[in-house]
Design a protein around this motif. Structure first.
Motif, PDB file in Angstrom:
ATOM      1  N   MET A 339       0.856  -1.158   0.050  1.00  0.00           N
ATOM      2  CA  MET A 339      -0.097   0.016   0.004  1.00  0.00           C
ATOM      3  C   MET A 339       0.982   1.236  -0.225  1.00  0.00           C
ATOM      4  O   MET A 339       0.498   2.255  -0.681  1.00  0.00           O
ATOM      5  CB  MET A 339      -0.867  -0.175   1.227  1.00  0.00           C
ATOM      6  N   ASP A 340       1.979   1.274   0.894  1.00  0.00           N
ATOM      7  CA  ASP A 340       2.771   2.642   1.016  1.00  0.00           C
ATOM      8  C   ASP A 340       4.390   2.144   1.376  1.00  0.00           C
ATOM      9  O   ASP A 340       4.973   3.262   1.286  1.00  0.00           O
ATOM     10  CB  ASP A 340       1.928   3.815   1.615  1.00  0.00           C
ATOM     11  N   ILE A 346       2.715  -0.973   8.569  1.00  0.00           N
ATOM     12  CA  ILE A 346       3.047  -2.399   8.748  1.00  0.00           C
ATOM     13  C   ILE A 346       2.928  -2.787  10.246  1.00  0.00           C
ATOM     14  O   ILE A 346       2.281  -3.854  10.489  1.00  0.00           O
ATOM     15  CB  ILE A 346       4.429  -2.967   8.323  1.00  0.00           C
ATOM     16  N   TYR A 347       3.412  -1.949  11.175  1.00  0.00           N
ATOM     17  CA  TYR A 347       3.334  -2.365  12.598  1.00  0.00           C
ATOM     18  C   TYR A 347       1.726  -2.448  13.006  1.00  0.00           C
ATOM     19  O   TYR A 347       1.485  -3.227  13.789  1.00  0.00           O
ATOM     20  CB  TYR A 347       4.043  -1.214  13.481  1.00  0.00           C
ATOM     21  N   GLY A 348       1.062  -1.499  12.565  1.00  0.00           N
ATOM     22  CA  GLY A 348      -0.246  -1.422  12.888  1.00  0.00           C
ATOM     23  C   GLY A 348      -1.030  -2.739  12.367  1.00  0.00           C
ATOM     24  O   GLY A 348      -2.061  -3.210  13.006  1.00  0.00           O
ATOM     25  N   ALA A 349      -0.672  -3.256  11.192  1.00  0.00           N
ATOM     26  CA  ALA A 349      -1.292  -4.124  10.614  1.00  0.00           C
ATOM     27  C   ALA A 349      -1.060  -5.429  11.491  1.00  0.00           C
ATOM     28  O   ALA A 349      -1.894  -6.210  11.769  1.00  0.00           O
ATOM     29  CB  ALA A 349      -0.855  -4.474   8.960  1.00  0.00           C
ATOM     30  N   VAL A 385      -6.033  -2.666   5.900  1.00  0.00           N
ATOM     31  CA  VAL A 385      -6.557  -1.461   5.450  1.00  0.00           C
ATOM     32  C   VAL A 385      -6.957  -0.546   6.713  1.00  0.00           C
ATOM     33  O   VAL A 385      -6.656   0.697   6.239  1.00  0.00           O
ATOM     34  CB  VAL A 385      -7.873  -2.109   4.862  1.00  0.00           C
ATOM     35  N   ILE A 386      -7.636  -1.049   7.858  1.00  0.00           N
ATOM     36  CA  ILE A 386      -7.755  -0.146   8.824  1.00  0.00           C
ATOM     37  C   ILE A 386      -6.303   0.529   9.379  1.00  0.00           C
ATOM     38  O   ILE A 386      -6.626   1.653   9.689  1.00  0.00           O
ATOM     39  CB  ILE A 386      -8.094  -0.939  10.142  1.00  0.00           C
ATOM     40  N   ALA A 387      -5.074  -0.020   9.419  1.00  0.00           N
ATOM     41  CA  ALA A 387      -3.930   0.283   9.600  1.00  0.00           C
ATOM     42  C   ALA A 387      -3.573   1.547   8.668  1.00  0.00           C
ATOM     43  O   ALA A 387      -3.091   2.466   9.194  1.00  0.00           O
ATOM     44  CB  ALA A 387      -2.802  -0.695   9.710  1.00  0.00           C
ATOM     45  N   LYS A 388      -3.887   1.312   7.373  1.00  0.00           N
ATOM     46  CA  LYS A 388      -3.744   2.312   6.489  1.00  0.00           C
ATOM     47  C   LYS A 388      -4.384   3.558   6.774  1.00  0.00           C
ATOM     48  O   LYS A 388      -3.827   4.541   6.428  1.00  0.00           O
ATOM     49  CB  LYS A 388      -4.228   1.842   5.185  1.00  0.00           C
TER      50      LYS A 388
END
Length: 437
Positions: A339-340, A346-349, A385-388
Motif C-alpha cells: 500500500m505504501d 506495517i506495525y499497525g497491521a 486496510v484499517i492500519a492504512k
C-alpha cells in the motif's frame, strides 16, 4: 541497519518450497519411502511413531490421488511408490496403479501408528522389518529434515539431539537463530534492498497457489467454501472487493488441497496452508491494484519472513491455527507494504492481527480448514486496510505490547506455553470421536 539479505534469502529458500498434499501426512510418507529404500526388500512389519501434533494434523485430511483420508493411506503410498528424492512432492509421482496398490495394502496389511509422548512438534520415527533387514528413519524439527538413518546395525546418519534420556546432560552447540534477534523493521528494510533475481522463485508460488485456487473453484471438492463465496458474489450477497477476493482465492485453494487435489502448492514454514494464506491475499490485492514482479516478490518475501518470525515464537505446530495467527499476519504485513511501505502502517497491521485471531485453535488439517483460511485472509486484508487509515490497536491492549516484537513474543507465550493443555484436550476429543486408541 545490518545487511542481512543473504541470511534472509537462505531462510526463504529453506522455508518456501513446493509441496503436494497436506504437509504432515506427506512428511510421514517421505519418511516411509526413505525407510523402504534403505530396507531394500518387502516390508514384513512396520512401526511408525509420530509427535502428537503430526498425529492430530494428519488424522482427517485428504491425500492426493485417492479418496482415502489420513495417515494409514499416506504411509501405504510412501511404502509402495514414494521416492524420497522427490521430497515433499513425492505423492505427485505415484501412478494410478500404485495408488490402487497402496489402497489394497492399507486394507490388507497391518499398519502400526502411535503418537509419541513428547512435547516436540515435528517428530517422525519409522521402523521397518523385512525378511533379512531392518531400517529406521527419523525426521525432526522440519517436515523434510532427516536426522537419523539406519540399516541393520549400520548408522548412516545421526543428528538426533532431542531423543536423549531426560536426565542426560547434553552439550549441544546451538546454532544462532536470526529470528531471535532481528526486528520487523530489519526484515522489511533488507527485503526492500534485495535483488529481484534472488527472490524471483517466490513468484512461482503465485502460479502454484492460484492454480490450486482455480481447481477448487472449478471442481466440487472439500466443503466448497470458495465456490460458495464465488456464487454469493455473483448473486450480490457479497461485494466484489479485495477482501472477498482474498477470501475466495484462499478458501478455494484450501478446499482443493484439503480435498486431496494432486497439484503442488508453495508452502511456507513447513505448511502448504500457510503458503496459501501467506501468498493469496497479496495476490488479491495485486489483482485490484496491479504491481510489478519486483513489488510482488518483495511483498511475498515480507509475508513469508514475518510468518517465520511469528512461528519462531508460537512453534512450528501448536494448539493455535498457524494460518490464522502467523501466515495471515505475514500476508497483512505484505499488503501493508504494498500500500505504501510505511513501517508504522506495517506495525499497525501486525498489531491488529494479533488482537484479532490470536485465539483460533488448530484441530488438525481437514476440509474445515478452508473456513479458517477464509477468515484468516479476510482478517489480513482488514487489518492492513484499517492500519492504512491510521487505526490500530494501542499498546498494552490485551496481549499487545509496547512494541510489535513484544506483541509477537506475547502471542508465542500464549500459544506455546499457555495452550499446551488445550492441545492435549483437542487431540483427546478428536481421538474419542474417531475411536482411535
Amino acid at each position: 541497519m545490518k545487511d542481512l539479505r543473504a541470511t534472509l534469502i537462505d531462510i526463504l529458500k529453506s522455508e518456501v518450497k513446493p509441496a503436494v498434499g497436506c504437509t504432515e501426512p506427506v512428511a510421514v510418507a517421505l519418511a516411509c519411502a526413505k525407510a523402504k529404500e534403505l530396507l531394500g526388500e518387502e516390508v514384513i512389519k512396520n512401526r511408525i511413531l509420530v509427535s502428537p501434533n503430526i498425529y492430530k494434523n494428519a488424522m482427517c485430511v485428504g491425500i492426493p490421488g485417492t479418496d482415502r483420508l489420513g495417515l494409514k493411506i499416506a504411509i501405504a503410498m510412501g511404502l509402495i511408490g514414494g521416492k524420497s528424492e522427490d521430497g515433499l512432492t513425492l505423492l505427485e509421482g505415484l501412478t494410478e496403479n500404485q495408488v490402487k496398490e497402496s489402497e489394497k495394502y492399507m486394507d490388507t496389511m497391518p499398519i502400526s501408528i502411535e503418537p509419541l509422548d513428547t512435547k516436540e512438534k515435528v517428530v517422525i520415527d519409522v521402523r521397518l522389518e523385512g525378511e533379512n533387514n531392518t531400517s529406521r528413519v527419523m525426521i525432526k524439527t522440519k517436515h523434510d529434515n532427516f536426522v537419523f538413518l539406519q540399516v541393520n546395525d549400520l548408522v548412516l546418519l545421526d543428528e538426533v539431539d532431542g531423543f536423549a534420556q531426560k536426565n542426560e546432560v547434553q552439550n549441544i552447540e546451538r546454532k544462532e537463530n536470526i529470528m531471535d534477534t532481528i526486528t520487523i523493521q530489519e526484515i522489511v528494510k533488507n527485503v526492500e534492498n534485495m535483488d529481484l533475481e534472488d527472490i524471483k522463485f517466490l513468484l512461482d508460488g503465485i502460479t502454484m497457489n492460484v492454480n490450486m485456487a482455480k481447481y477448487g473453484l472449478e471442481n466440487k471438492i472439500g466443503i466448497g467454501v470458495g465456490r460458495g463465496l464465488k456464487k454469493s458474489i455473483e448473486e450480490g450477497l457479497l461485494g466484489d472487493g479485495i477482501m472477498t477476493e482474498a477470501m475466495l482465492l484462499t478458501a478455494a485453494a484450501s478446499d482443493a488441497r484439503m480435498g486431496g487435489a494432486k497439484l503442488p502448492v508453495m508452502s511456507s514454514n513447513g505448511s502448504g496452508n500457510h503458503g496459501l494464506t501467506a501468498i493469496l491475499p497479496i495476490v488479491a490485492y495485486g489483482r485490484k491494484y496491479p504491481q510489478s514482479d519486483e513489488k510482488m516478490a518483495k511483498a511475498i518475501a515480507i509475508s513469508h519472513l514475518v510468518t517465520a518470525y511469528v512461528k519462531n515464537y508460537t512453534g512450528r505446530l501448536s494448539a493455535v491455527c498457524g494460518c490464522g495467527v502467523a501466515a495471515s499476519t505475514g500476508a497483512s504485513a505484505g499488503i501493508a507494504w504494498l500500500m505504501d511501505g510505511n513501517i508504522n502502517h506495517i506495525y499497525g497491521a501486525i498489531e491488529n492481527m494479533i488482537a484479532d485471531l490470536s485465539g483460533m485453535i488448530c484441530d488438525g488439517a481437514k476440509a474445515g480448514c478452508a473456513l479458517k483460511l477464509s477468515s484468516a485472509a479476510s482478517a489480513a486484508v482488514q487489518s492492513a486496510v484499517i492500519a492504512k487509515q491510521g487505526y490500530s490497536v494501542p499498546p498494552l491492549n490485551g496481549i499487545v505490547g509496547t512494541q510489535v516484537e513484544e506483541s509477537i513474543q506475547n502471542l508465542g507465550k500464549v500459544s506455546d506455553k499457555g495452550m499446551q493443555i488445550t492441545d492435549a484436550i483437542i487431540l483427546n476429543v478428536m481421538n474419542d470421536m474417531n475411536k482411535v486408541k
